[in-house]
Design a protein around this motif. Structure first.
Motif, PDB file in Angstrom:
ATOM      1  N   SER A   1       0.832  -1.207   0.000  1.00  0.00           N
ATOM      2  CA  SER A   1       0.000   0.000   0.000  1.00  0.00           C
ATOM      3  C   SER A   1       0.868   1.260   0.000  1.00  0.00           C
ATOM      4  CB  SER A   1      -0.929   0.003   1.207  1.00  0.00           C
ATOM      5  OG  SER A   1      -0.190   0.021   2.419  1.00  0.00           O
ATOM      6  N   THR A   2       1.976   1.246   0.734  1.00  0.00           N
ATOM      7  CA  THR A   2       2.888   2.395   0.736  1.00  0.00           C
ATOM      8  C   THR A   2       3.511   2.591  -0.630  1.00  0.00           C
ATOM      9  OG1 THR A   2       3.410   2.025   3.073  1.00  0.00           O
ATOM     10  CG2 THR A   2       4.931   3.400   1.819  1.00  0.00           C
ATOM     11  N   LEU A   3       3.931   1.494  -1.244  1.00  0.00           N
ATOM     12  CA  LEU A   3       4.593   1.588  -2.542  1.00  0.00           C
ATOM     13  C   LEU A   3       3.640   2.117  -3.607  1.00  0.00           C
ATOM     14  CD1 LEU A   3       7.372   1.048  -3.687  1.00  0.00           C
ATOM     15  CD2 LEU A   3       6.620  -1.241  -4.339  1.00  0.00           C
ATOM     16  N   THR A   4       2.382   1.695  -3.581  1.00  0.00           N
ATOM     17  CA  THR A   4       1.425   2.211  -4.565  1.00  0.00           C
ATOM     18  C   THR A   4       1.190   3.709  -4.366  1.00  0.00           C
ATOM     19  OG1 THR A   4      -0.406   1.544  -3.114  1.00  0.00           O
ATOM     20  CG2 THR A   4       0.244   0.022  -4.862  1.00  0.00           C
ATOM     21  N   THR A   5       1.162   4.154  -3.116  1.00  0.00           N
ATOM     22  CA  THR A   5       0.999   5.583  -2.845  1.00  0.00           C
ATOM     23  C   THR A   5       2.174   6.379  -3.382  1.00  0.00           C
ATOM     24  OG1 THR A   5      -0.245   5.056  -0.839  1.00  0.00           O
ATOM     25  CG2 THR A   5       0.590   7.305  -1.045  1.00  0.00           C
ATOM     26  N   LEU A   6       3.362   5.818  -3.297  1.00  0.00           N
ATOM     27  CA  LEU A   6       4.555   6.530  -3.760  1.00  0.00           C
ATOM     28  C   LEU A   6       4.663   6.551  -5.284  1.00  0.00           C
ATOM     29  CD1 LEU A   6       7.244   5.243  -1.206  1.00  0.00           C
ATOM     30  CD2 LEU A   6       5.983   7.391  -1.169  1.00  0.00           C
ATOM     31  N   VAL A   7       4.513   5.395  -5.904  1.00  0.00           N
ATOM     32  CA  VAL A   7       4.781   5.313  -7.347  1.00  0.00           C
ATOM     33  C   VAL A   7       3.745   6.064  -8.155  1.00  0.00           C
ATOM     34  CG1 VAL A   7       5.979   3.110  -7.128  1.00  0.00           C
ATOM     35  CG2 VAL A   7       3.523   3.121  -7.599  1.00  0.00           C
ATOM     36  N   VAL A   8       2.539   6.272  -7.599  1.00  0.00           N
ATOM     37  CA  VAL A   8       1.518   6.972  -8.367  1.00  0.00           C
ATOM     38  C   VAL A   8       1.925   8.418  -8.644  1.00  0.00           C
ATOM     39  CG1 VAL A   8       0.145   7.899  -6.464  1.00  0.00           C
ATOM     40  CG2 VAL A   8      -0.995   7.186  -8.567  1.00  0.00           C
TER      41      VAL A   8
ATOM     42  N   MET B   1       1.645  -3.747  -8.107  1.00  0.00           N
ATOM     43  CA  MET B   1       0.820  -4.754  -7.439  1.00  0.00           C
ATOM     44  C   MET B   1       0.963  -6.120  -8.107  1.00  0.00           C
ATOM     45  SD  MET B   1      -2.653  -2.773  -6.281  1.00  0.00           S
ATOM     46  CE  MET B   1      -3.088  -2.259  -7.931  1.00  0.00           C
ATOM     47  N   ALA B   2       1.133  -6.138  -9.423  1.00  0.00           N
ATOM     48  CA  ALA B   2       1.330  -7.420 -10.113  1.00  0.00           C
ATOM     49  C   ALA B   2       2.603  -8.107  -9.630  1.00  0.00           C
ATOM     50  CB  ALA B   2       1.386  -7.198 -11.622  1.00  0.00           C
ATOM     51  N   VAL B   3       3.652  -7.319  -9.414  1.00  0.00           N
ATOM     52  CA  VAL B   3       4.904  -7.881  -8.904  1.00  0.00           C
ATOM     53  C   VAL B   3       4.729  -8.368  -7.469  1.00  0.00           C
ATOM     54  CG1 VAL B   3       7.278  -7.319  -8.262  1.00  0.00           C
ATOM     55  CG2 VAL B   3       6.347  -6.507 -10.437  1.00  0.00           C
ATOM     56  N   LEU B   4       4.045  -7.591  -6.639  1.00  0.00           N
ATOM     57  CA  LEU B   4       3.890  -7.953  -5.235  1.00  0.00           C
ATOM     58  C   LEU B   4       3.010  -9.188  -5.043  1.00  0.00           C
ATOM     59  CD1 LEU B   4       3.448  -4.385  -3.703  1.00  0.00           C
ATOM     60  CD2 LEU B   4       5.439  -5.862  -3.512  1.00  0.00           C
ATOM     61  N   PHE B   5       1.945  -9.309  -5.861  1.00  0.00           N
ATOM     62  CA  PHE B   5       1.028 -10.444  -5.725  1.00  0.00           C
ATOM     63  C   PHE B   5       1.416 -11.620  -6.622  1.00  0.00           C
ATOM     64  CE2 PHE B   5      -1.792  -7.105  -4.087  1.00  0.00           C
ATOM     65  CZ  PHE B   5      -2.296  -7.735  -2.963  1.00  0.00           C
ATOM     66  N   GLN B   6       2.413 -11.394  -7.513  1.00  0.00           N
ATOM     67  CA  GLN B   6       2.826 -12.456  -8.438  1.00  0.00           C
ATOM     68  C   GLN B   6       1.618 -12.980  -9.218  1.00  0.00           C
ATOM     69  OE1 GLN B   6       6.264 -13.730  -8.753  1.00  0.00           O
ATOM     70  NE2 GLN B   6       6.423 -11.695  -7.847  1.00  0.00           N
ATOM     71  N   ASN B   7       0.768 -12.040  -9.631  1.00  0.00           N
ATOM     72  CA  ASN B   7      -0.454 -12.423 -10.312  1.00  0.00           C
ATOM     73  C   ASN B   7      -0.940 -11.229 -11.136  1.00  0.00           C
ATOM     74  OD1 ASN B   7      -3.585 -12.732 -10.471  1.00  0.00           O
ATOM     75  ND2 ASN B   7      -2.843 -14.774  -9.876  1.00  0.00           N
ATOM     76  N   TRP B   8      -1.566 -11.508 -12.280  1.00  0.00           N
ATOM     77  CA  TRP B   8      -2.046 -10.428 -13.138  1.00  0.00           C
ATOM     78  C   TRP B   8      -3.511 -10.078 -12.864  1.00  0.00           C
ATOM     79  CZ3 TRP B   8       1.496  -7.771 -15.633  1.00  0.00           C
ATOM     80  CH2 TRP B   8       2.685  -8.395 -15.996  1.00  0.00           C
ATOM     81  N   LEU B   9      -4.269 -10.986 -12.230  1.00  0.00           N
ATOM     82  CA  LEU B   9      -5.697 -10.756 -12.038  1.00  0.00           C
ATOM     83  C   LEU B   9      -6.006 -10.007 -10.746  1.00  0.00           C
ATOM     84  CD1 LEU B   9      -7.338 -14.081 -13.280  1.00  0.00           C
ATOM     85  CD2 LEU B   9      -7.375 -11.841 -14.368  1.00  0.00           C
ATOM     86  N   TYR B  10      -5.288 -10.340  -9.670  1.00  0.00           N
ATOM     87  CA  TYR B  10      -5.580  -9.690  -8.391  1.00  0.00           C
ATOM     88  C   TYR B  10      -5.439  -8.161  -8.451  1.00  0.00           C
ATOM     89  CZ  TYR B  10      -5.423 -14.455  -6.561  1.00  0.00           C
ATOM     90  OH  TYR B  10      -5.662 -15.783  -6.324  1.00  0.00           O
TER      91      TYR B  10
ATOM     92  N   LEU C   1      -0.062   6.728 -17.060  1.00  0.00           N
ATOM     93  CA  LEU C   1       1.181   6.106 -16.613  1.00  0.00           C
ATOM     94  C   LEU C   1       1.161   5.855 -15.109  1.00  0.00           C
ATOM     95  CD1 LEU C   1       3.835   8.068 -18.708  1.00  0.00           C
ATOM     96  CD2 LEU C   1       3.071   5.719 -19.043  1.00  0.00           C
ATOM     97  N   ALA C   2       0.548   6.771 -14.354  1.00  0.00           N
ATOM     98  CA  ALA C   2       0.447   6.575 -12.906  1.00  0.00           C
ATOM     99  C   ALA C   2      -0.346   5.318 -12.587  1.00  0.00           C
ATOM    100  CB  ALA C   2      -0.200   7.801 -12.263  1.00  0.00           C
ATOM    101  N   LEU C   3      -1.478   5.113 -13.280  1.00  0.00           N
ATOM    102  CA  LEU C   3      -2.287   3.915 -13.054  1.00  0.00           C
ATOM    103  C   LEU C   3      -1.543   2.646 -13.476  1.00  0.00           C
ATOM    104  CD1 LEU C   3      -5.769   5.222 -14.265  1.00  0.00           C
ATOM    105  CD2 LEU C   3      -4.986   4.920 -11.914  1.00  0.00           C
ATOM    106  N   VAL C   4      -0.813   2.734 -14.603  1.00  0.00           N
ATOM    107  CA  VAL C   4      -0.055   1.570 -15.080  1.00  0.00           C
ATOM    108  C   VAL C   4       1.022   1.186 -14.069  1.00  0.00           C
ATOM    109  CG1 VAL C   4       1.567   0.776 -16.842  1.00  0.00           C
ATOM    110  CG2 VAL C   4      -0.520   1.962 -17.513  1.00  0.00           C
ATOM    111  N   VAL C   5       1.713   2.204 -13.540  1.00  0.00           N
ATOM    112  CA  VAL C   5       2.772   1.937 -12.570  1.00  0.00           C
ATOM    113  C   VAL C   5       2.195   1.269 -11.324  1.00  0.00           C
ATOM    114  CG1 VAL C   5       4.442   3.024 -11.028  1.00  0.00           C
ATOM    115  CG2 VAL C   5       4.313   3.756 -13.398  1.00  0.00           C
ATOM    116  N   VAL C   6       1.043   1.761 -10.844  1.00  0.00           N
ATOM    117  CA  VAL C   6       0.401   1.152  -9.675  1.00  0.00           C
ATOM    118  C   VAL C   6       0.043  -0.306  -9.971  1.00  0.00           C
ATOM    119  CG1 VAL C   6      -1.655   1.209  -8.212  1.00  0.00           C
ATOM    120  CG2 VAL C   6      -0.471   3.323  -8.765  1.00  0.00           C
ATOM    121  N   TYR C   7      -0.526  -0.556 -11.144  1.00  0.00           N
ATOM    122  CA  TYR C   7      -0.909  -1.921 -11.512  1.00  0.00           C
ATOM    123  C   TYR C   7       0.308  -2.839 -11.560  1.00  0.00           C
ATOM    124  CZ  TYR C   7      -2.408  -5.862 -14.364  1.00  0.00           C
ATOM    125  OH  TYR C   7      -2.653  -7.126 -14.833  1.00  0.00           O
TER     126      TYR C   7
END
Length: 965
Positions: A292-299, A779-788, A770-776
């Motif tokens: 959650s912290t990382l998504t707040t930063l990268v956006v 999260m894809a890296v953190l969850f090791q999944n493309w759907l979550y 780009l902000a939304l793509v970076v957030v996605y």
């Protein structure tokens, strides 16, 4: 040294001061044209004699023993008596000295501009802040210098004594832009404190433990102070915008601490020791908190690279939030567990039988919500039909709501500064005396408004002749644009300035709230016979000077090769705009392109000049010297400063100066005398006062300031529609090009940077996408999944709907209150949606992360246990995470709420942004607790069916192999 230049030298020590304005000293050589002609002295001979005898020459360096000595021939005038004895001619008739044909005096340059403050004509200083200079530091130094100059033994008192004035001089400061900044900083600092208090009180409703709240509250001062250190180390100044960013971060920085402390508390309730509960609780949610912290930063990363004045504001807010949130993660995983192990204890069960207070009931309501929400979620995911109905309903509601609520885009907020300016454009050719006459008429209407506040400087009482002004309230009654009757506001200061053929007036209301009333007062003062034939309009001084005279104008450039066609087209568009929006919002440039300026044109008669042995320069010198004067730049030293020498005729102040000019006697080289009219033609013509060029073509610019409340995007659309209509009607010539710049150009630039140029490729490269793509991707890296991550990103449209709803509420309220600045969706509010994209996903992350853990058979304490079914995992994840979600959301809202609700200086910068974030958090949180579990259960079930199909296929294959064997 004059008093003016003594003050200039006193100011020179200050940083950030760019310009000072007042009348300068000069040396005037006033010649008698008849005496010159009688002695046969031509203008060229007279002027040349002064010029060639007023020079310094360098001889370089000569060797003198061991030294090199600089050699300089000194010839520049430093003494008036030397000039008087200058030999103009020496011949058989004798010597002609300059004093025989002219007088020499030290004087002041002719008045080219003036300022009247509260009805008194006075010289003035004007300071402009240099790029990179600090406003508050500069104003502190200016005020200190004013105190030194006004002291009883200061420079002003010394000069008054020197010249024998019965009294002293006084330097006053009617305008101080730092006052607004200081009030704005005080307001945002109080917002930080109140927001922190509200966030802390919100926690009381859930935790009912001062120890727990104390542990969580540690995150606020540590994160805010550390963010200040980070900003300073990055070379950023602590300003209104960065402080607003910290105020927004107050509610956000405790989100991580809440998640950690709430989970530690749950482990305490399992019977664990405080130190073990702290370790296990922090470890269990550390990855979710990090995500959650990382998504707040990268956006914010794409936002940091936007180049524009708005981009500068984006960076200040983004860096402040990023710094605070980064520090809050470190605090939540290191400081909070350590503090919890020492101070956190389960509340005692004693006193539970006591009657419940209202606070207990409210707290009980929030504590009962997890069970109620989880039971409702269980019903919603019971069948595919109910899940599809929920998803479709939310989708329709979200996109229909966004479509209905999305407002037009504005550029930057105009602000609510306590200063009002009025521009007055008199007919071309108006003299300074005529402009003063207009100013006195205006002062007659406005004088009761400034007299109501009492005298502001000593000269007022001296000139009035009485110690105090009339105590009665004589302020006029005004009628606003809406027809409302109001009393004219009391004014601290009022001034009128004439400069460059234009006039402008300014006022500072005593009550900052009544700035909008001052606009009506200015319109009242300039109405009708008060300022005949004068174009006038008033406006509140904006925060950002983005375009045109008003600082927020759209510049409409009409460009072409034919000036007449350009002027005709500009006239048609100007009157079209005035007809729709009134006469107060359109300023043409050049100001009087419709009204040519009268000009007296003197054309040399070349044949007569040839007969007389003269040339065109003789006519030019005669006209210049008998007009405003022939200037020799920096030709005389006065008080250590080089000043101009003006050579001017003594007949310049006669009653009929034009007749005197043409009858001026001019000596010829042959010794004859002719009148100027015998060697030149005089004609009166009408010419353009000023010809403007753009891209090497003739141009007229219309500065259109949209009416209060009209968004820039709507104004641009209206202008384009008018241009198209006038082109169709033939009022605007096809060869005339029309371009929009100023605020319109900057809005277009920032729109392209944020949302693209309207093409698919442009949108894909925009900062928001780009902000939304970076957030996605994070999260894809953190969850090791493309759907979550897709499930989690569903919260962004929901937050967008809530953001528009919050902004609409504030906008509608600002329309009701006349004294509240109208809140549009400007580019600063867009960063609120960026903040939402990084924040609202945090709640969904908690639910998805916990559901995955439960689905994999990981218990709350991290041990392996029986894996739950997908539906059970979703329901339990909601039940365990509703409480921290509500806590983090309500504390964030509480921390940001003062930014939205508390009016004052600077609040217009972040009020819309705060409304977007608060509205988005509330709406997305409510919907996230239901929509995210529904979609997550659908994905779990689909994945389960695919896995079951794969397992069945593998079993069939194994049986076939066994049979073959």
């Amino acid at each position: 040294m004059t008093l003016y230049y003594a003050c200039v030298r006193a100011w020179s020590v200050l940083k950030g001061c760019l310009k000072v304005g007042a009348r300068e000293r000069e040396l005037q050589i006033q010649f008698d044209p008849v005496a010159l002609a009688n002695r046969g002295i031509t203008y060229a001979e007279f002027i040349n004699a002064i010029q060639v005898n007023n020079q310094n020459y360098s001889g370089g360096k000569l060797q003198d023993g061991k030294n090199d000595i600089r050699v300089r021939a000194v010839g520049r005038f430093t003494d008036i008596n030397v000039i008087k004895k200058l030999v103009i001619r020496r011949d058989q008739t004798g010597v002609v000295y300059l004093e025989d044909v002219a007088s020499v005096t030290e004087s002041y340059k002719e008045l080219t501009d003036w300022v009247r403050a509260r009805g008194i004509l006075m010289p003035f200083f004007n300071f402009q802040l240099q790029y990179g200079a600090n406003l508050l530091e500069t104003m502190t130094e200016i005020k200190a210098e004013i105190r030194r100059l006004n002291a009883s033994d200061g420079l002003l008192a010394q000069h008054a004594k020197k010249i024998g004035v019965n009294g002293t001089f006084e330097l006053i400061q009617p305008w101080d832009s730092s006052t607004y900044v200081e009030r704005a900083i005080d307001l945002v600092q109080s917002n930080i404190l109140i927001g922190g208090l509200l966030a802390t009180l919100t926690l009381l409703l859930f935790l009912r433990s001062f120890r727990t709240i104390g542990v969580i509250a540690i995150a606020i001062p540590i994160s805010v102070i550390a963010s200040v250190v980070v900003l300073v180390s990055l070379g950023r100044s602590i300003n209104i915008v960065s402080l607003a960013g910290m105020a927004f971060a107050v509610g956000m920085v405790i989100d991580n601490a809440i998640v950690v402390i709430e989970n530690i508390f749950r482990h305490l309730e399992m019977g664990k020791k405080p130190w073990r509960a702290s370790i296990d609780g922090a470890k269990e949610v550390a990855s979710a908190v990090f995500a959650s912290t990382l998504t707040t930063l990268v956006v914010f990363l794409p936002i940091l690279f936007i180049q524009d004045s708005a981009g500068q504001l984006f960076r200040d807010i983004a860096l402040a939030i990023m710094a605070a949130v980064s520090i809050s993660f470190i605090v939540s995983v290191l400081v909070i567990p350590a503090a919890a192990s020492s101070f956190l204890r389960l509340p005692s069960k004693a006193g539970q039988d006591k009657p419940k207070s209202k606070v207990d009931k409210v707290s009980g309501f929030f504590n009962a919500l997890p069970g109620q929400v989880s039971r409702l979620v269980e019903k919603l995911i019971a069948s595919w039909k109910s899940r599809i109905i929920v998803v479709v309903s939310f989708a329709l509601l979200t996109f229909a709501g966004i479509w209905a609520l999305i407002p037009p885009l504005d550029y930057l907020p105009k602000g609510n500064r306590n200063a009002v300016f009025g521009v007055l454009i008199p007919p071309p050719g108006y003299s300074l005396d005529q402009m003063q006459t207009i100013a006195k008429r205006l002062e007659g209407s406005i004088k009761p408004a400034w007299e109501y506040t009492g005298d502001k400087f000593v000269a007022e009482a001296k000139i009035r002749g009485t110690e105090k002004p009339d105590p009665s309230d004589r302020r006029p009654e005004l009628t606003t644009m809406s027809g409302e009757k109001i009393t004219a506001p009391a004014l601290e200061h009022y001034f009128v300035v004439a400069m460059g053929g234009k006039m402008f007036q300014g006022a500072l209301p005593e009550n900052e709230v009544t700035a909008v009333d001052t606009i009506d007062l200015f319109n009242y003062a300039t109405y009708g016979a008060q300022a005949p034939d004068v174009i006038s309009f008033a406006f509140q001084f904006p925060l950002f000077l983005n375009g045109g005279t008003t600082g927020s104008a759209i510049k409409i450039d009409l460009v072409g090769d034919d000036l007449d066609l350009v002027s005709q087209s500009a006239t048609a568009l100007m009157f079209k705009l005035m007809g729709k929006f009134g006469p107060y919002g359109v300023v043409p440039e050049p100001a009087n392109f419709l009204l040519p300026t009268p000009e007296l044109r003197v054309t040399p008669d070349d044949e007569r000049l040839q007969e007389m042995g003269m040339n065109r320069s003789d006519v030019g010198m005669a006209v210049a010297a008998n007009g405003d004067g022939y200037i020799l730049v920096r030709g005389f030293e006065i008080g250590g400063e080089l000043k101009d020498i003006k050579i001017i005729s003594q007949q310049g102040n006669v009653d009929a100066p034009l007749d005197a000019l043409m009858q001026t006697p001019v000596a010829t080289p042959a010794g004859n005398v002719v009148d100027l009219e015998n060697i030149a033609r005089l004609e009166r013509v009408q010419v353009a006062d000023q010809i403007k060029h753009a891209d090497r073509q003739r141009a007229v610019t219309l500065q259109f300031t949209p009416p209060n409340g009209m968004a820039m995007e709507d104004a641009i659309a209206t202008i384009n529609a008018m241009v198209e209509e006038l082109r169709t009607a033939g009022a605007i010539n096809p060869i005339v090009d029309i371009n929009l710049s100023g605020s319109a150009g900057k809005l277009n630039d920032i729109k392209q940077a944020l949302m693209g140029d309207g093409t698919i490729s442009g949108f894909l490269m925009s900062s928001l996408f780009l902000a939304l793509v970076v957030v996605y991707l994070v999260m894809a890296v953190l969850f090791q999944n493309w759907l979550y991550p897709v499930v989690i990103m569903v919260t962004v449209p929901l937050a967008t709907l809530g953001g528009f709803a919050g902004l609409a509420a504030v906008h509608n309220y600002s329309l009701i209150d006349r004294y509240t600045p109208i809140q549009n969706m400007d580019v600063l509010t867009i960063i609120g949606f960026v903040i939402l994209a990084g924040v609202v996903v945090n709640n969904a992350i908690l639910i998805v992360h916990q559901a995955i853990n439960l689905l994999k058979g990981r218990s709350d304490d991290g041990a392996l246990t029986t894996a739950l079914t997908p539906q059970q995992a979703v329901v339990e994840s909601v039940k365990s995470r509703v409480r921290p979600i509500l806590m983090s959301t309500l504390t964030s809202v509480g921390g940001m709420l003062p930014l939205v609700l508390m009016p004052g200086a600077g609040s217009e910068l972040y009020r819309g942004l705060g409304a977007v974030v608060v509205g988005g958090l509330l709406v997305s949180t409510i919907f996230t607790m239901f929509l995210v579990p529904v979609i997550l259960s659908m994905i779990f079930e689909i994945k389960g069916r695919k896995q079951q199909t794969a397992d069945d296929g593998l079993e069939v294959a194994e049986l076939a192999i066994a049979e073959n064997k």
